[in-house]
Design an enzyme around this catalytic site. Structure first.
Site, mmCIF file in Angstrom:
data_model
loop_
_atom_site.group_PDB
_atom_site.id
_atom_site.type_symbol
_atom_site.label_atom_id
_atom_site.label_comp_id
_atom_site.label_asym_id
_atom_site.label_seq_id
_atom_site.Cartn_x
_atom_site.Cartn_y
_atom_site.Cartn_z
ATOM 1 N N HIS A 364 0.834 -1.195 0.000
ATOM 2 C CA HIS A 364 0.000 0.000 0.000
ATOM 3 C C HIS A 364 0.868 1.244 0.000
ATOM 4 O O HIS A 364 0.538 2.246 -0.616
ATOM 5 C CB HIS A 364 -0.884 0.016 1.252
ATOM 6 C CG HIS A 364 -2.042 -0.900 1.136
ATOM 7 N ND1 HIS A 364 -2.616 -1.524 2.203
ATOM 8 C CD2 HIS A 364 -2.735 -1.304 0.060
ATOM 9 C CE1 HIS A 364 -3.624 -2.268 1.792
ATOM 10 N NE2 HIS A 364 -3.707 -2.152 0.480
ATOM 11 N N GLU A 606 -3.010 -11.143 -23.576
ATOM 12 C CA GLU A 606 -1.836 -11.176 -22.697
ATOM 13 C C GLU A 606 -1.358 -12.599 -22.443
ATOM 14 O O GLU A 606 -0.460 -12.832 -21.650
ATOM 15 C CB GLU A 606 -2.116 -10.446 -21.381
ATOM 16 C CG GLU A 606 -3.397 -10.811 -20.691
ATOM 17 C CD GLU A 606 -3.664 -9.982 -19.430
ATOM 18 O OE1 GLU A 606 -2.761 -9.282 -18.943
ATOM 19 O OE2 GLU A 606 -4.796 -10.064 -18.921
ATOM 20 N N ASP A 630 2.043 -8.967 -19.021
ATOM 21 C CA ASP A 630 1.871 -10.415 -18.899
ATOM 22 C C ASP A 630 2.289 -11.124 -20.175
ATOM 23 O O ASP A 630 2.856 -12.212 -20.123
ATOM 24 C CB ASP A 630 0.410 -10.745 -18.563
ATOM 25 C CG ASP A 630 0.168 -10.643 -17.072
ATOM 26 O OD1 ASP A 630 1.002 -11.167 -16.318
ATOM 27 O OD2 ASP A 630 -0.817 -10.017 -16.658
ATOM 28 N N CYS A 677 -1.914 -1.629 -23.400
ATOM 29 C CA CYS A 677 -2.034 -0.993 -22.093
ATOM 30 C C CYS A 677 -0.966 -1.467 -21.100
ATOM 31 O O CYS A 677 -1.053 -1.185 -19.918
ATOM 32 C CB CYS A 677 -3.425 -1.189 -21.498
ATOM 33 S SG CYS A 677 -3.851 -2.908 -21.207
HETATM 34 C C1 PEP Z 1 -0.506 -6.296 -18.578
HETATM 35 O O1 PEP Z 1 -0.434 -7.469 -18.224
HETATM 36 O O2 PEP Z 1 0.217 -5.793 -19.450
HETATM 37 C C2 PEP Z 1 -1.468 -5.385 -17.946
HETATM 38 C C3 PEP Z 1 -1.677 -4.184 -18.441
HETATM 39 O O3 PEP Z 1 -2.100 -5.792 -16.826
HETATM 40 P P1 PEP Z 1 -1.436 -5.966 -15.381
HETATM 41 O O4 PEP Z 1 -0.099 -5.294 -15.395
HETATM 42 O O5 PEP Z 1 -2.400 -5.354 -14.440
HETATM 43 O O6 PEP Z 1 -1.344 -7.451 -15.262
HETATM 44 MG MG MG Z 2 -2.010 -8.424 -17.083
#
Ligand code: PEP
Ligand code: MG
Length: 760
Positions: A364, A606, A630, A677
C-alpha cells in the site's frame, strides 16, 4: 569430501552474516584440505578491485587492506580468466606478485578458483601451500564446488547491501554507500534521513506480572482507543490528498482493532492471567507470522500492517509514544516496515521520499506513494538504518537505488536529473492539449492506466484522452471483504464522472497471480499459471455479475464506460464472459428498466494462445487491448516479479514484438480497434514501434504520457515502419533499441528517451 562439503555448507547456512560465512569458509577449507593458507578476495564493484576479506594463514592485518586490480597478480588473473589456476611453483609465474603486508612467506603452490554468480565474478577463493606440489583434481573439484555454493550467498549479500557494508563500513570513511532495492515510486530526491523507529518493540516485551484482570483490560482498551484516534488523526492529516477510497486503507487499519478480530483473542489471554502488553504482543506476533509464511506478496504485506499496528498499541501501553519529531525541509523517511499510515505523520510539503527496508512494489505504501508522486524505494534489505539519522540521502525511485553520504559528484548528477525532470515536465506541460500526431500525420489516442483516485488528478493535468485501463482490483485491495454492488457502483461512478466525457475502459476483476485479496486467499504452486483473472470470475459468476452490474449502473447518464476482460486464453472463455455481461445488461434494462447504454467490450491479449486466436477473439468483441506486461512474461517464460531473471524480461524482445504486431493486424482485419495498455506503451521507443505497427491507442502510467506524446510529435512513423520487418528479426531487445536509436536522431527526442531512467 562430500561429507566435509556438506558440513561446511551446513555451517555456512547457519551463519549470522557474511563475515561469519567468510570466516567459516577459510577456517574449514584450511583444515579440510590441510593447506597453509586459505583466503577469500571479494570484488569491490565501485573501485573495481579484489579485496582480501578473510584469511587463515596470511597476516590478519592485511584483511580489508590488501587488494589486487582485475588483472593484477594471480588473484586478478583467476578473476579475469574466470577459471581456476593451479600452480606448483607460483612465484615463477610471470603474474606472481609478492605482497609484503600479507606477511606471506613464499608459499610455493597456489590454487585459485573464481567465485561466479550469474556470469559475474564476485571474488576468488585461494589456497596456498608451503610445499612445492600441484593440488590434485579432487582438491580442485572441492574448491570449485564450494565456490559455486558460496556464490549464491555472496550474490545475496551483494544485492542486500551487506557486501558493501562489509567492504566499506558505514562508520569508517563516511564515504558514499549505495544500496539497491525495488523501485517503489518514480522520481529522484535528495534529502535528510528521518528514522521512523517502531514505537515499541513487540518482540521485546518484558514478561511483566499481570495486575488484576480489570486493570489489564482497562490498559488494553485505553491503548486501543488512543491508537484508533492516532490513525484517524493521520488520515485527517492527509485529507485533500487522498480520496475516500484511499482513506479506506486507514479504515481497514482501524478495523483490525475491533473486538471481534484481534481483541477477542487478547481479552481471552488477559482473562487467563496474561498482562495486557504480553497478551497483545503475543497475538500480533502469531497473526503476523501466519501472513509472513504466505506465498502471496500482497498477503505478506499484511504482516507489515499488523506489526505496525501492534507497535502503536503497545507504545500507548508502555506510555512511550514517540516525541514530536521536528522534520527537516526535505525529509526522507527511512524505516524497517514503513506502512501507508506513516505517510500521515509528516507534513506533506516536507516529505521528499521514502525508503522501506521491507515491502514490495505491491505494498500500500508504494501504491500511495506513486499516486502522491513521492520518490520511493522499497525492499532495501540489508540496509542498517539505525545509524542513518540526519544523514544525507539520495533516492533514485526510477531504479530503486539509495545513496548514503553521496559524493559531490553524485549529488550534482542527481540534482541535474531532478532539474531535468522538472524542466522537462514544465516544457511538456505545454503539450497537454495538443494531439499525439507524428510529423507524418500518424495519430494515436493517448490514454492512462488508473486504479486509485489519486491517479485521476495527474491524468487530467497531463491531458489524458481517457482511461485505457482501470485496474478495478485496486479498490478491492484496501478492504476487509468484497465491496458490495452499491459500494462498487459508487467508486466506479467517481472514475467515470472524473473523466467524462472521455471514455473509461474498466477491466473486470484481475486477481490471482501476484494479486490476491486479503479476504480471498489463493494458494497455488504456480500462481501465474493458475487461477487468475477471468478464470476466477467465471468460476464465481456472482462476483463477476455484481461487478459488471455495478459498472453499468455507474455509467448511467455518462455512457463513457467500456468493459475489458483480462487473461482470455480461449474463445470459449470469452463467450462465457460475454454471456454473463449480456445477462447483467438484460437484467438491468429489462427487469429493472434502467436506461443504460450497452458498453463496448474488449478482450485483453496477454496470453500466448490469445495471439493465435486474435482474429477469432476480435470477431466477438469491439476492441482488443494488449497487456504487454503479462504477454512478455508468458511468451518469454520469465516471471515478471523475479529479480533473478529480471534481465531476461524484455518487452522489446523481437518474439514479443512479433506477437504484438500480429494482434493489430488481426484486429484490423476484423475491422476492430487495437490498443496496448502494458508498460511498453509508456516507453517512448516502444510507443513509436507500436505506432509503426498501426496501434490505435496507447494506455500508460500518467507520468509517461507527455513524454511519449512529445516523442511521437517529433517522429516520422513511416521511417520506423520501414524498419519494422528488420526489427522483428533482430536477435534481442538491445539490438531493437539500437536499431530504433539509429533512426531517432533528433537531439530533443533523444533527451526525452534518456530522461526516463526507469525505462532504460
Ligand atoms: C498487462 O499485463 O500488461 C497489464 C496491463 O495488466 P497488469 O499489469 O495489471 O497485469
Ligand atoms: Mg495483465
Amino acid at each position: 569430501m562430500l561429507e566435509e562439503l556438506r558440513l561446511i555448507v551446513q555451517r555456512v547456512s547457519a551463519a549470522g552474516d557474511l563475515s561469519e560465512v567468510l570466516e567459516i569458509i577459510v577456517s574449514s577449507v584450511k583444515s579440510s584440505l590441510n593447506v597453509s593458507v586459505c583466503s577469500i578476495y571479494l570484488h569491490d564493484q565501485m573501485l573495481n578491485r579484489y579485496l582480501l576479506m578473510a584469511t587463515r594463514g596470511l597476516n590478519q592485518e592485511a584483511v580489508g587492506n590488501v587488494f589486487l586490480g582485475p588483472k593484477e597478480g594471480l588473484v586478478g588473473m583467476v578473476a579475469s580468466r574466470e577459471e581456476p589456476i593451479n600452480l606448483e611453483k607460483a612465484d615463477s609465474h610471470p603474474n606472481y606478485q609478492y605482497i609484503p603486508e600479507t606477511g606471506e612467506e613464499r608459499y610455493s603452490s597456489f590454487l585459485g578458483v573464481p567465485i561466479i554468480h550469474h556470469r559475474h565474478v564476485l571474488g576468488v577463493l585461494v589456497v596456498q601451500q608451503v610445499d612445492q606440489r600441484r593440488f590434485d583434481e579432487g582438491e580442485e573439484a572441492f574448491l570449485i564446488t564450494l565456490s559455486a555454493q558460496l556464490s549464491g550467498t555472496i550474490a545475496h549479500a551483494e544485492s542486500t547491501g551487506d557486501l558493501v557494508q562489509l567492504i566499506r563500513p558505514l562508520s569508517g570513511s563516511g564515504g558514499e554507500i549505495e544500496f539497491h532495492g525495488l523501485a517503489g515510486a518514480p522520481g529522484v530526491s535528495i534529502g535528510e534521513a528521518v528514522i521512523i523507529s517502531p514505537v515499541a518493540d513487540l518482540y521485546a516485551v518484558e514478561s511483566i506480572e499481570a495486575r488484576s484482570v480489570k486493570v489489564e483490560l482497562e490498559e488494553y482498551h485505553q491503548a486501543v482507543e488512543s491508537t484508533r484516534k492516532d490513525i484517524w488523526d493521520m488520515a485527517h492529516g492527509l485529507s485533500g490528498i487522498i480520496n475516500e477510497q484511499e482513506r479506506l486503507l486507514f479504515t481497514a487499519y482501524v478495523q483490525m482493532l475491533d473486538d471481534h478480530s484481534l481483541g477477542k483473542e487478547v481479552k481471552q489471554r488477559i482473562h487467563q492471567g496474561a498482562s495486557a502488553q504480553s497478551a497483545w504482543s503475543e497475538v500480533i506476533i502469531a497473526h503476523a507470522r501466519k501472513f509472513d509464511v504466505m506465498e502471496d506478496a500482497y498477503l505478506k504485506e499484511r504482516a507489515a500492517d499488523l506489526r505496525d499496528l501492534g507497535r502503536r498499541v503497545l507504545g500507548h501501553m508502555q506510555e512511550s509514544v514517540q516525541q514530536e519529531t521536528v522534520y527537516p525541509e526535505n525529509a526522507i523517511l527511512v524505516g524497517e516496515e514503513l506502512s501507508a499510515a506513516t505517510l500521515g505523520m509528516v507534513p506533506v510539503e516536507k516529505l521528499a521520499g521514502l525508503v522501506s527496508i521491507k515491502g514490495s512494489t505491491n505494498s500500500h505504501l508504494a501504491i500511495l506513494a506513486r499516486a502522491m508522486g513521492i520518490p520511493t524505494v522499497v525492499g532495501v534489505q540489508g540496509l542498517r538504518y539505525g545509524r542513518l539519522r540526519g544523514k544525507k540521502l539520495i533516492i533514485d525511485g526510477y531504479r530503486g537505488h539509495v545513496y548514503i553520504n553521496p559524493t559531490e559528484e553524485h549529488i550534482s548528477h542527481y540534482q541535474a536529473i531532478r532539474e531535468d525532470d522538472r524542466q522537462l515536465l514544465s516544457e511538456l506541460e505545454t503539450l497537454r492539449d495538443e494531439p499525439a500526431v507524428s510529423l507524418d500525420n500518424h495519430k494515436v489516442r493517448m490514454l492512462v492506466n488508473t486504479g486509485l483516485m489519486a491517479d485521476v488528478r495527474i491524468s487530467l493535468e497531463r491531458g489524458a484522452e481517457g482511461v485505457g485501463l482501470y485496474r478495478s482490483e485496486v479498490p478491492f485491495f484496501s478492504r476487509q471483504r468484497f465491496p458490495t454492488e452499491e459500494e462498487q457502483r459508487q467508486f466506479y461512478r467517481e472514475q467515470l464522472e472524473a473523466f467524462y466525457p472521455r471514455p473509461v475502459v474498466m477491466r473486470t476483476l484481475d486477481i490471482g497471480g501476484d494479486k490476491a485479496l486479503p479476504y480471498f486467499p489463493i494458494e497455488e504452486a504456480n500462481p501465474f499459471l493458475g487461477w487468475r483473472g477471468i478464470r476466477i470470475t467465471l468460476d464465481h459468476p456472482e462476483i463477476f455479475l455484481a461487478q459488471v452490474r455495478a459498472m453499468m449502473k455507474a455509467s448511467i447518464g455518462f455512457d463513457n464506460l467500456r468493459l475489458l476482460i483480462p487473461m482470455i486464453s480461449s474463445v470459449k472463455e470469452l463467450e462465457m464472459a460475454l454471456e454473463l455481461i449480456y445477462r447483467a445488461y438484460d437484467e438491468l434494462t429489462e427487469e429493472d428498466h434502467l436506461d443504460i447504454k450497452m458498453p463496448r467490450i474488449g478482450a485483453m491479449i496477454e496470453v500466448p494462445s490469445a495471439i493465435f486466436l486474435a482474429r477469432e477473439l476480435a470477431r466477438r468483441v469491439d476492441f482488443l487491448s494488449v497487456g504487454s506486461n503479462d504477454l512478455t512474461q508468458y511468451i518469454l517464460a520469465v516471471d515478471r516479479n523475479n529479480p533473478q531473471v529480471a534481465d531476461l524480461y524484455q518487452a522489446m524482445h523481437p518474439a514479443v514484438l512479433s506477437a504484438i504486431n500480429h494482434v493489430v493486424k488481426a484486429a484490423h482485419a476484423e475491422g476492430k480497434n487495437a490498443g496496448v495498455c502494458g508498460e511498453l506503451a509508456g516507453d517512448p521507443l516502444g510507443a513509436l514501434l507500436l505506432l509503426a505497427m498501426g496501434y490505435d491507442s496507447l494506455s500508460m502510467n500518467a507520468s509517461n504520457l507527455l513524454k511519449v506524446k512529445a516523442v511521437i510529435r517529433k517522429s516520422n512513423i513511416s521511417e520506423i515502419r520501414l524498419l519494422l520487418r528488420e526489427i522483428l528479426h533482430l536477435p534481442d531487445a538491445d539490438a531493437v533499441r539500437e536499431a530504433l536509436l539509429e533512426v531517432v536522431t533528433d537531439p530533443e527526442v533523444r533527451r526525452y528517451i534518456n530522461v526516463a531512467p526507469g525505462l532504460g
